[in-house]
Scaffold this motif. Structure first.
Motif, PDB file in Angstrom:
ATOM      1  N   PRO A  91      45.236  70.114  42.242  1.00  0.00           N
ATOM      2  CA  PRO A  91      43.925  70.494  41.681  1.00  0.00           C
ATOM      3  C   PRO A  91      43.600  71.974  41.862  1.00  0.00           C
ATOM      4  N   GLN A  92      44.010  72.547  42.984  1.00  0.00           N
ATOM      5  CA  GLN A  92      43.691  73.951  43.244  1.00  0.00           C
ATOM      6  C   GLN A  92      44.412  74.864  42.254  1.00  0.00           C
ATOM      7  N   TYR A  93      45.621  74.516  41.906  1.00  0.00           N
ATOM      8  CA  TYR A  93      46.365  75.241  40.868  1.00  0.00           C
ATOM      9  C   TYR A  93      45.603  75.161  39.554  1.00  0.00           C
ATOM     10  N   ASP A  94      45.190  73.941  39.170  1.00  0.00           N
ATOM     11  CA  ASP A  94      44.531  73.771  37.877  1.00  0.00           C
ATOM     12  C   ASP A  94      43.220  74.549  37.814  1.00  0.00           C
ATOM     13  N   LEU A  95      42.464  74.572  38.924  1.00  0.00           N
ATOM     14  CA  LEU A  95      41.205  75.313  38.941  1.00  0.00           C
ATOM     15  C   LEU A  95      41.445  76.790  38.679  1.00  0.00           C
ATOM     16  N   GLU A  96      42.466  77.356  39.332  1.00  0.00           N
ATOM     17  CA  GLU A  96      42.749  78.775  39.119  1.00  0.00           C
ATOM     18  C   GLU A  96      43.301  79.026  37.720  1.00  0.00           C
ATOM     19  N   TRP A  97      44.062  78.094  37.184  1.00  0.00           N
ATOM     20  CA  TRP A  97      44.575  78.187  35.809  1.00  0.00           C
ATOM     21  C   TRP A  97      43.429  78.204  34.808  1.00  0.00           C
TER      22      TRP A  97
ATOM     23  N   LEU B 149      37.061  71.362  38.112  1.00  0.00           N
ATOM     24  CA  LEU B 149      37.719  70.567  39.154  1.00  0.00           C
ATOM     25  C   LEU B 149      37.580  69.079  38.854  1.00  0.00           C
ATOM     26  N   TRP B 150      36.410  68.672  38.365  1.00  0.00           N
ATOM     27  CA  TRP B 150      36.197  67.262  38.041  1.00  0.00           C
ATOM     28  C   TRP B 150      36.914  66.861  36.769  1.00  0.00           C
ATOM     29  N   GLU B 151      37.141  67.776  35.864  1.00  0.00           N
ATOM     30  CA  GLU B 151      37.915  67.427  34.669  1.00  0.00           C
ATOM     31  C   GLU B 151      39.351  67.096  35.058  1.00  0.00           C
ATOM     32  N   PHE B 152      39.867  67.753  36.086  1.00  0.00           N
ATOM     33  CA  PHE B 152      41.247  67.496  36.533  1.00  0.00           C
ATOM     34  C   PHE B 152      41.332  66.230  37.375  1.00  0.00           C
ATOM     35  N   GLN B 153      40.353  66.026  38.259  1.00  0.00           N
ATOM     36  CA  GLN B 153      40.308  64.825  39.102  1.00  0.00           C
ATOM     37  C   GLN B 153      38.908  64.229  39.045  1.00  0.00           C
ATOM     38  N   PRO B 154      38.591  63.489  37.979  1.00  0.00           N
ATOM     39  CA  PRO B 154      37.242  62.933  37.844  1.00  0.00           C
ATOM     40  C   PRO B 154      36.921  61.951  38.966  1.00  0.00           C
ATOM     41  N   PRO B 155      35.684  61.953  39.449  1.00  0.00           N
ATOM     42  CA  PRO B 155      35.313  61.053  40.545  1.00  0.00           C
ATOM     43  C   PRO B 155      34.906  59.663  40.080  1.00  0.00           C
ATOM     44  N   ILE B 156      34.761  59.471  38.766  1.00  0.00           N
ATOM     45  CA  ILE B 156      34.339  58.175  38.253  1.00  0.00           C
ATOM     46  C   ILE B 156      35.195  57.804  37.053  1.00  0.00           C
ATOM     47  N   PRO B 157      35.325  56.489  36.786  1.00  0.00           N
ATOM     48  CA  PRO B 157      36.032  56.063  35.570  1.00  0.00           C
ATOM     49  C   PRO B 157      35.117  56.149  34.367  1.00  0.00           C
TER      50      PRO B 157
ATOM     51  N   SER C  21      25.891  68.625  41.979  1.00  0.00           N
ATOM     52  CA  SER C  21      27.262  68.494  42.497  1.00  0.00           C
ATOM     53  C   SER C  21      28.064  69.791  42.437  1.00  0.00           C
ATOM     54  N   PRO C  22      27.601  70.848  43.129  1.00  0.00           N
ATOM     55  CA  PRO C  22      28.465  72.025  43.260  1.00  0.00           C
ATOM     56  C   PRO C  22      29.598  71.701  44.243  1.00  0.00           C
ATOM     57  N   VAL C  23      30.555  70.948  43.747  1.00  0.00           N
ATOM     58  CA  VAL C  23      31.683  70.541  44.586  1.00  0.00           C
ATOM     59  C   VAL C  23      32.388  71.782  45.107  1.00  0.00           C
TER      60      VAL C  23
END
Length: 597
Positions: A207-213, A416-424, A486-488
């Motif tokens: 996820p950290q890679y994707d956020l920076e990408w 970050l949530w688009e890469f790892q969403p917290p809900i279905p 939600s400022p994750v």
């Protein structure tokens, strides 16, 4: 007059006479004048009309349009036609196409197929921009320029884009071990010994890679618009403004960055019509956004882009979208939507577009005139609005949206949530995991905004980065209530600011997973919610996805008392208990710390 010439609210329309099968310029402009339309957007979609073949420019066709508009006092916003490249350029230089993660080139046949940072594209685009803008910058009808249109359509994966990303990381993390530590690359044996070992994004699961990408991709879009603006500025005069047409839901967009790169904010604000915006109606942020609050929400988001008044570059003229989605506005809805957006800071309402297309992809995206080109119900509604706006005149000058609630949003957290969403999403069967909801963050923001609307609160949407610049004293003076959606991904500066705000008497509401990670997207190693757990008298160690609606009460039952000992060992008042049938043995509670007001 246009709102950047005077402080009145303008009514506008996109006008493309080059698409029409018959010459009706004078008739069209007379109808616009009668409807109170004072601004037209022209020229942005037709590179192949401006330059039919390589180096063969035909620039004079727009002059009669601008001349006729000027005679009537109608002003023009001239677009740079760079977002739809002609076939002759695509054939001569196929290498300028954007590439998907698979390496496949985006095929020509729609628009925005190009990798806008490619040096060959930039050479042709600059030549075209200088030709068109240079030809018409001095025309008295032209008061502004729109560079490109709805940028950020793709996340290009071309080799040179990836190489630029690697170089970006070299600058940010000169020591490769710092990158390893920041992204926890020991996990799954991802540790690198050189930046050149970075893997391609199509295989990435970090996820950290994707956020920076995502940050890097958005910065490239912002740079592209800033590059175009700099070229246009060579010809612009003090009376001109330079903007771009923002669709903030494009994947390659940092809406705040785009606003900073332009003189004024322009946004496309389409709304679901008919019963979808009636009072009391629920809704969704899915295109087109629906719900009684939708026009207000879209306008408040547009204000937040630049923290200033804005132009509505496009909104519903008639039915929008595809032939299977036919929902033209009811009588009066053009008026209600326009006033909602004006009340929240719009200085121009511009419809897309003047006439319904007589062919191609958008032929069922209806304009102010139907396919017959005879004025009808749509035109009459807009003309009635135009007459009202003319009559209101100075009463609409200097309007500033009122707000007592700051609703804080975070682009980093959305990515970050688009890469790892917290809900279905909503398609799962009961008891099943379901597919992840890539729109989870936008859904949450939308629902929180709707709640504020239901209780009559006036909301100002603020980006977390703007909040940091504001300072605690100013924040408290402006907003007695801050809702952090939600400022994750939360910086130390944001957390410190909000702690100071609360200590000085401000009220903070935070939604799930707020303040959970640092700026890289890695979880903070401290009691959650980070920075607030002790003062709030709680701790959050676990999360559960609720499978169905749950009852809420103010009474603890059974094992809920045991849970309270864990989440608040120092004791706290119980605000609510949640009777989730999945948690009969271990209830959920919301508490207030002892001593809190």
């Amino acid at each position: 007059m246009h709102p950047l010439v005077s402080d009145s609210v303008a009514l506008g329309v996109a006008y493309y006479p080059e698409y029409l099968r018959e010459q009706r310029l004078e008739a069209d402009l007379d109808l616009m004048l009668d409807a109170g339309i004072s601004a037209i957007r022209v020229g942005e979609s037709v590179w192949s009309t401006w330059e039919p073949s390589d180096g063969n420019f035909e620039l004079d066709w727009l002059e009669p349009v601008l001349d006729a508009a000027d005679v009537r006092g109608i002003r023009a916003i001239l677009g740079t036609p760079t977002y739809a490249v002609p076939m002759w350029l695509a054939q001569a230089h196929p290498e300028i196409a954007a590439e998907r993660a698979s390496g496949q080139r985006v095929p020509w046949g729609a628009r925005q197929e190009v990798e806008t940072g490619h040096p060959i594209f930039r050479t042709y685009a600059e030549r075209l921009i200088r030709a068109v803008v240079g030809r018409y910058a001095e025309h008295p009808a032209v008061i502004g320029f729109q560079v490109d249109n709805e940028p950020g359509e793709h996340l290009p994966h071309n080799d040179h884009v990836f190489a630029g990303f690697v170089d970006h990381l070299r600058v940010q993390y000169p020591d490769i071990d710092d990158l390893n530590a920041a992204w926890n690359l020991a996990h799954w044996s991802h540790r690198l010994t050189d930046h050149a070992q970075l893997w391609r994004p199509d295989g990435n699961h970090v996820p950290q890679y994707d956020l920076e990408w995502r940050r890097y991709q958005a910065s490239r879009t912002t740079e592209y618009i800033a590059w175009q603006k700099a070229i246009v500025a060579d010809y612009a005069r003090p009376r001109h403004f330079i903007t771009t047409c923002v669709d903030r839901m494009r994947p390659g967009v940092d809406e705040r960055g785009l606003a900073r790169a332009t003189d004024t904010t322009s946004a496309n604000l389409y709304v679901a019509m008919q019963s979808h915006i009636q009072a009391g109606r629920g809704g969704s942020p899915d295109f087109p956004p629906s719900g009684a609050w939708a026009p207000f929400y879209l306008a408040d988001r547009a204000w937040s882009m630049g923290a200033r008044p804005f132009l509505v570059a496009e909104t519903n003229a008639g039915t929008i979208g595809h032939p299977w989605f036919n929902q033209p506005p009811h009588d009066g809805q053009w008026r209600s939507v326009a006033y909602a957006m004006i009340a929240r800071g719009a200085r121009a309402i511009s419809y897309w577009n003047w006439h319904s297309m007589h062919g191609s992809w958008e032929m069922y995206w209806h304009g102010l005139l139907p396919h017959s080109l005879e004025p009808g119900r749509v035109y009459n509604n807009v003309a009635a609005l135009g007459a009202e706006l003319r009559g209101l005149g100075e009463h609409l000058e200097g309007l500033t949206p009122d707000a007592t609630v700051a609703l804080v949003v975070s682009t980093d957290s959305q990515w970050l949530w688009e890469f790892q969403p917290p809900i279905p999403d909503g398609s799962q069967e009961p008891g099943k995991q379901g597919e992840p909801s890539r729109a989870a963050y936008e859904e949450l923001v939308y629902r929180v905004y709707a709640g504020a609307q239901r209780v009559g609160a006036q909301v100002r949407i603020v980006h977390d980065t703007d909040l940091e610049a504001m300072g605690a004293s100013e924040l408290l003076e402006r907003y007695p209530l801050v809702v952090a959606v939600s400022p994750v991904v939360a910086s130390d500066a944001l957390t410190s600011l909000l702690r100071t705000y609360v200590a000085r008497g401000g009220h903070l509401v935070a939604t799930p997973r707020s303040f959970a990670t640092d700026e890289t997207g890695c979880p903070r190693i401290e009691r959650q919610p980070s920075g607030f757990a002790h003062d709030a008298g709680l701790r959050v160690d676990e999360a559960t996805n609720i499978q169905q609606p749950v009852a809420v009460s103010g009474e603890l039952e059974g094992a809920a008392e045991q849970l309270l000992e864990y989440v608040s060992p120092d004791g706290a008042d119980v605000i609510a208990a949640y009777a989730d049938p999945e948690w009969r043995h271990w209830a959920a509670v919301t508490t207030r710390a002892v001593g809190e007001g």
